[in-house]
Enzyme design. Structure first.
Site, short mmCIF file in Angstrom:
data_model
loop_
_atom_site.label_atom_id
_atom_site.label_comp_id
_atom_site.label_asym_id
_atom_site.label_seq_id
_atom_site.Cartn_x
_atom_site.Cartn_y
_atom_site.Cartn_z
N CYS A 86 0.84 -1.19 0.00
CA CYS A 86 0.00 0.00 0.00
C CYS A 86 0.88 1.25 0.00
CB CYS A 86 -0.89 -0.05 1.24
SG CYS A 86 -1.57 1.52 1.76
N GLU A 87 0.55 2.20 -0.84
CA GLU A 87 1.36 3.42 -0.91
C GLU A 87 1.09 4.36 0.26
OE1 GLU A 87 -1.26 6.25 -3.89
OE2 GLU A 87 0.14 4.84 -4.79
N HIS A 88 0.02 4.17 1.00
CA HIS A 88 -0.28 5.06 2.12
C HIS A 88 0.53 4.74 3.37
CE1 HIS A 88 -4.44 5.81 0.16
NE2 HIS A 88 -3.53 6.61 -0.32
N HIS A 89 0.73 3.45 3.66
CA HIS A 89 1.44 3.05 4.87
C HIS A 89 2.64 2.16 4.57
CE1 HIS A 89 -2.74 3.82 6.27
NE2 HIS A 89 -2.09 4.46 7.21
N GLN A 128 -4.83 -0.87 -4.41
CA GLN A 128 -5.36 -2.06 -5.07
C GLN A 128 -6.11 -1.67 -6.35
OE1 GLN A 128 -7.10 -5.06 -2.51
NE2 GLN A 128 -8.62 -5.57 -4.05
N HIS A 156 -5.37 -6.30 3.56
CA HIS A 156 -4.43 -5.20 3.70
C HIS A 156 -3.97 -5.13 5.15
CE1 HIS A 156 -5.44 -3.03 -0.20
NE2 HIS A 156 -6.26 -4.07 -0.17
N CYS A 158 -2.59 -2.76 6.55
CA CYS A 158 -2.90 -1.45 7.12
C CYS A 158 -4.29 -1.44 7.75
CB CYS A 158 -2.75 -0.33 6.08
SG CYS A 158 -3.75 -0.53 4.61
#
Length: 191
Positions: A86-89, A128, A156, A158
């Site tokens: 995931c690019e956020h976390h 995703q 995920h 996250c």
């Protein structure tokens, strides 16, 4: 290209920021190991979708004339196992399974190439939903078909390991193009 030396330096800094000693026995080689792992798991970041399509652009005549293409002929691969981040976390997306389908337009792609496209596209920081779009873009380019579908389902970390901590929450996404978007009978093959 992935800068392994910079990754090593930053991982060492993270270890210090976490309050641990990067020179202790269990951690001394951790920055190097993480850099090597990142080079492997983020390999897809070195390539554009077009470059990935060129890597796997090997098709074969399907035995029909191009004019004879019909939505009654469909190629579907299910349960292609993947993982991504995931690019956020920068958290792991795990137990990802892809279903990839297309309607041949006179040519077919080797089945192993479909799995390889999925693997390479998944080796990036991303969402995703973006992964599904990227796989569909690459498949469309390689197969020269506008009729492409990509379904993804997975967990995920996250969501499961931090924040809300919901371990059994699965995320489904779909990218339906061409006949898959407009023909409900064709979508039957995706189930």
């Amino acid at each position: 290209m992935i800068d392994k030396k910079a990754i090593e330096e930053h991982i060492r800094g993270i270890i210090v920021a976490l309050g641990d000693d990067p020179n202790r026995e269990g951690l001394i080689d951790t920055p190097k190991r993480v850099a090597q792992m990142y080079e492997e798991v983020f390999e897809g970041m070195n390539y554009t979708n077009h470059e990935i399509a060129m890597m796997f652009d090997k098709t074969f005549k399907d035995g029909y004339d191009e004019d004879g293409a019909s939505s009654q002929r469909v190629v579907v691969m299910k349960d292609i196992e993947l993982f991504s981040y995931c690019e956020h976390h920068m958290a792991l997306m795990y137990d990802l399974k892809a279903t990839v389908a297309y309607v041949p337009k006179g040519r077919v792609i080797g089945l192993s190439k479909i799995a390889r496209i999925c693997d390479m596209a998944s080796k990036r920081l991303q969402l995703q939903e973006k992964l599904g779009k990227d796989i569909a873009d690459i498949m469309s380019e390689v197969t020269r078909s506008d009729d492409v579908a990509v379904l993804l389902e997975g967990y995920h970390s996250c969501v499961s390991a931090r924040g809300i901590k919901k371990n059994n929450t699965k995320t489904f996404t779909s990218e339906l193009r061409g006949a898959f978007a407009s023909d409900s009978e064709l979508r039957f093959y995706l189930t």
